[in-house]
Design a protein around this motif. Structure first.
Motif, short mmCIF file in Angstrom:
data_model
loop_
_atom_site.label_atom_id
_atom_site.label_comp_id
_atom_site.label_asym_id
_atom_site.label_seq_id
_atom_site.Cartn_x
_atom_site.Cartn_y
_atom_site.Cartn_z
N VAL A 11 0.91 -0.97 -0.02
CA VAL A 11 -0.21 -0.03 -0.11
C VAL A 11 1.04 1.00 -0.06
CG1 VAL A 11 -2.04 1.30 1.24
CG2 VAL A 11 -1.75 -1.11 1.39
N LYS A 12 0.67 2.02 -1.02
CA LYS A 12 1.68 3.42 -0.87
C LYS A 12 1.08 4.24 0.28
CE LYS A 12 1.25 3.96 -6.27
NZ LYS A 12 0.80 4.74 -7.23
N ARG A 13 1.82 5.14 0.58
CA ARG A 13 1.70 6.23 1.52
C ARG A 13 0.47 6.78 1.06
NH1 ARG A 13 6.16 7.56 4.66
NH2 ARG A 13 5.06 9.45 5.20
N LEU A 14 -0.27 7.04 2.28
CA LEU A 14 -1.83 7.53 1.77
C LEU A 14 -1.98 8.86 0.96
CD1 LEU A 14 -3.24 6.63 5.20
CD2 LEU A 14 -3.37 5.32 3.22
N GLU A 15 -1.06 9.62 1.24
CA GLU A 15 -1.31 10.90 0.21
C GLU A 15 -0.97 10.63 -1.25
OE1 GLU A 15 3.09 11.08 1.66
OE2 GLU A 15 1.12 10.52 2.48
N LYS A 18 -4.31 5.87 -4.43
CA LYS A 18 -5.37 6.02 -5.15
C LYS A 18 -6.05 7.48 -5.63
CE LYS A 18 -6.27 1.52 -5.41
NZ LYS A 18 -6.03 1.20 -6.92
N SER A 19 -5.27 8.01 -6.16
CA SER A 19 -5.43 9.34 -6.64
C SER A 19 -6.68 9.63 -7.33
CB SER A 19 -4.34 9.99 -7.15
OG SER A 19 -4.03 9.19 -8.68
N ARG A 20 -7.29 8.48 -8.16
CA ARG A 20 -8.52 8.91 -8.94
C ARG A 20 -9.57 8.62 -7.97
NH1 ARG A 20 -7.83 5.01 -14.10
NH2 ARG A 20 -6.69 3.73 -12.94
N LEU A 21 -9.59 8.35 -6.93
CA LEU A 21 -10.59 8.05 -6.03
C LEU A 21 -10.92 9.48 -5.17
CD1 LEU A 21 -10.54 4.26 -4.88
CD2 LEU A 21 -12.67 5.30 -5.93
N VAL A 22 -9.98 10.07 -5.31
CA VAL A 22 -10.23 11.52 -4.42
C VAL A 22 -11.54 12.12 -4.92
CG1 VAL A 22 -9.47 13.90 -4.04
CG2 VAL A 22 -7.59 12.08 -4.39
N SER A 176 -15.40 -11.22 -7.20
CA SER A 176 -14.93 -10.21 -6.00
C SER A 176 -13.36 -10.01 -6.18
CB SER A 176 -15.69 -10.68 -4.57
OG SER A 176 -14.92 -12.01 -4.25
N LEU A 177 -12.79 -11.31 -6.44
CA LEU A 177 -11.28 -11.21 -6.64
C LEU A 177 -10.82 -10.73 -7.86
CD1 LEU A 177 -8.47 -12.42 -5.66
CD2 LEU A 177 -9.14 -14.55 -7.06
N ARG A 178 -11.60 -10.22 -8.75
CA ARG A 178 -11.37 -9.85 -10.06
C ARG A 178 -11.39 -8.15 -10.05
NH1 ARG A 178 -12.76 -12.95 -15.27
NH2 ARG A 178 -11.32 -11.20 -15.93
N CYS A 179 -12.21 -7.78 -8.82
CA CYS A 179 -12.92 -6.32 -8.97
C CYS A 179 -12.03 -5.41 -8.21
CB CYS A 179 -14.14 -6.26 -8.49
SG CYS A 179 -15.05 -4.76 -8.72
N ASP A 180 -11.05 -5.07 -8.82
CA ASP A 180 -9.92 -4.02 -8.17
C ASP A 180 -10.84 -2.61 -8.27
OD1 ASP A 180 -9.37 -4.01 -10.71
OD2 ASP A 180 -7.27 -3.54 -10.60
N VAL A 181 -10.24 -1.49 -7.61
CA VAL A 181 -11.02 -0.22 -7.54
C VAL A 181 -9.93 0.68 -7.91
CG1 VAL A 181 -12.19 1.32 -6.08
CG2 VAL A 181 -12.85 -1.01 -5.88
N ASP A 182 -10.04 1.44 -8.90
CA ASP A 182 -9.23 2.57 -9.21
C ASP A 182 -9.95 3.84 -9.36
OD1 ASP A 182 -6.49 1.28 -9.19
OD2 ASP A 182 -7.26 0.40 -11.21
N THR A 183 -11.35 3.68 -9.67
CA THR A 183 -12.30 5.08 -9.83
C THR A 183 -13.24 4.78 -9.05
OG1 THR A 183 -13.34 3.95 -11.91
CG2 THR A 183 -11.25 5.01 -12.31
N GLU A 184 -14.32 5.85 -9.03
CA GLU A 184 -15.40 6.01 -8.36
C GLU A 184 -16.41 4.85 -9.11
OE1 GLU A 184 -18.70 8.67 -6.21
OE2 GLU A 184 -17.01 9.47 -7.04
N SER A 185 -16.33 4.89 -10.42
CA SER A 185 -16.96 3.95 -11.01
C SER A 185 -16.77 2.44 -10.63
CB SER A 185 -16.87 4.16 -12.54
OG SER A 185 -17.56 2.97 -13.45
N ASP A 186 -15.49 2.21 -10.50
CA ASP A 186 -15.12 0.81 -10.08
C ASP A 186 -15.60 0.70 -8.60
OD1 ASP A 186 -13.49 0.51 -12.07
OD2 ASP A 186 -11.64 1.29 -11.42
N LEU A 187 -15.64 1.27 -7.89
CA LEU A 187 -16.05 1.32 -6.48
C LEU A 187 -17.57 1.19 -6.45
CD1 LEU A 187 -15.53 1.37 -3.57
CD2 LEU A 187 -15.59 3.89 -3.68
N SER A 188 -18.61 1.73 -7.57
CA SER A 188 -19.78 1.23 -7.55
C SER A 188 -19.93 -0.14 -7.91
CB SER A 188 -20.45 2.33 -8.69
OG SER A 188 -20.30 3.61 -8.09
N VAL A 189 -18.99 -0.66 -9.03
CA VAL A 189 -19.38 -2.08 -9.40
C VAL A 189 -19.11 -2.88 -8.25
CG1 VAL A 189 -18.09 -3.89 -10.82
CG2 VAL A 189 -18.45 -1.62 -11.82
N ALA A 190 -17.92 -2.65 -7.49
CA ALA A 190 -17.72 -3.30 -6.19
C ALA A 190 -18.85 -3.39 -4.96
CB ALA A 190 -16.53 -2.80 -5.65
N ALA A 191 -19.55 -2.08 -5.00
CA ALA A 191 -20.68 -2.09 -4.04
C ALA A 191 -21.65 -3.23 -4.64
CB ALA A 191 -21.14 -0.54 -4.12
#
Length: 207
Positions: A11-15, A18-22, A176-191
């Motif tokens: 996991v990168k430093r938090l700052e 996941k910049s595309r999820l800001v 669920s194993l294939r659903c990584d999250v880089d964008t808010e759209s990805d997060l909606s798919v995961a949801a």
């Protein structure tokens, strides 16, 4: 005799993570603390599900972020600091701290189900193998053959890179194993698959 797998999760430093999820955690405002809390939630839900999978012996997180390190250690999760920058370097460094049979797991799988990860590990059957992401171009999981190098090749086009390196592609029904999250759209798919409790709380707060 069954071989148990140790997993590395960088996991990168938090700052920087996941910049595309800001903005996904606070309705588009982009507050740094809200974003950091979301990244921590993604990682914790992923790691908790991974640690509960049959066939996983240990999970180590490679991170140099002090806040994340403190949170993970409070949860009883082992961490090691980064030695060199870069995702593949982090995987190699983490693998060096583990046993002879290791796997590389992405930290952004908030809908991960332990049973799906366990099924993928079983499907690898001792071979060096990988699971592509839902788009088919990236990689969410790479597994070494016992006693052999992990040889991670993460980055743009990593699925093809791992395939070309001789890793066996695993294509089970593991959404669920294939659903990584880089964008808010990805997060909606995961949801839609069902988020882990920490991510669900953060994403719900932003709605």
């Amino acid at each position: 005799m069954r071989s148990y797998l140790d997993l590395v999760v960088p996991v990168k430093r938090l700052e920087r993570a996941k910049s595309r999820l800001v903005g996904a955690a606070d309705g588009g405002i982009g507050d740094r603390r809200a974003h950091a809390d979301l990244v921590v939630a993604l990682a914790l839900d992923t790691i908790t599900a991974a640690a509960g999978a049959d066939g996983v012996r240990d999970v180590v997180v490679v991170t140099s972020d002090p806040m994340l390190t403190a949170v993970l250690r409070a949860e009883g999760i082992r961490t090691v600091p980064e030695a060199e920058p870069g995702l593949n370097e982090a995987y190699r460094h983490g693998a060096s701290a583990l046993g002879a049979h290791v796997g590389a797991l992405q930290a952004d799988l908030p809908a991960l189900r332990s049973a799906e990860l366990a099924a993928a590990i079983a499907a690898a059957d001792g071979k060096r193998a990988f699971v592509p992401d839902r788009q088919g171009t990236g990689t969410t999981l790479l597994i070494s053959a016992p006693g052999e190098p992990l040889d991670p090749r993460f980055g743009v086009g990593s699925a093809q890179a791992h395939r070309a390196s001789g890793a066996v592609e695993l294509t089970g029904d593991w959404p669920s194993l294939r659903c990584d999250v880089d964008t808010e759209s990805d997060l909606s798919v995961a949801a839609g698959l069902g988020l882990g409790p920490r991510t669900a709380q953060r994403f719900r707060l932003s709605a």
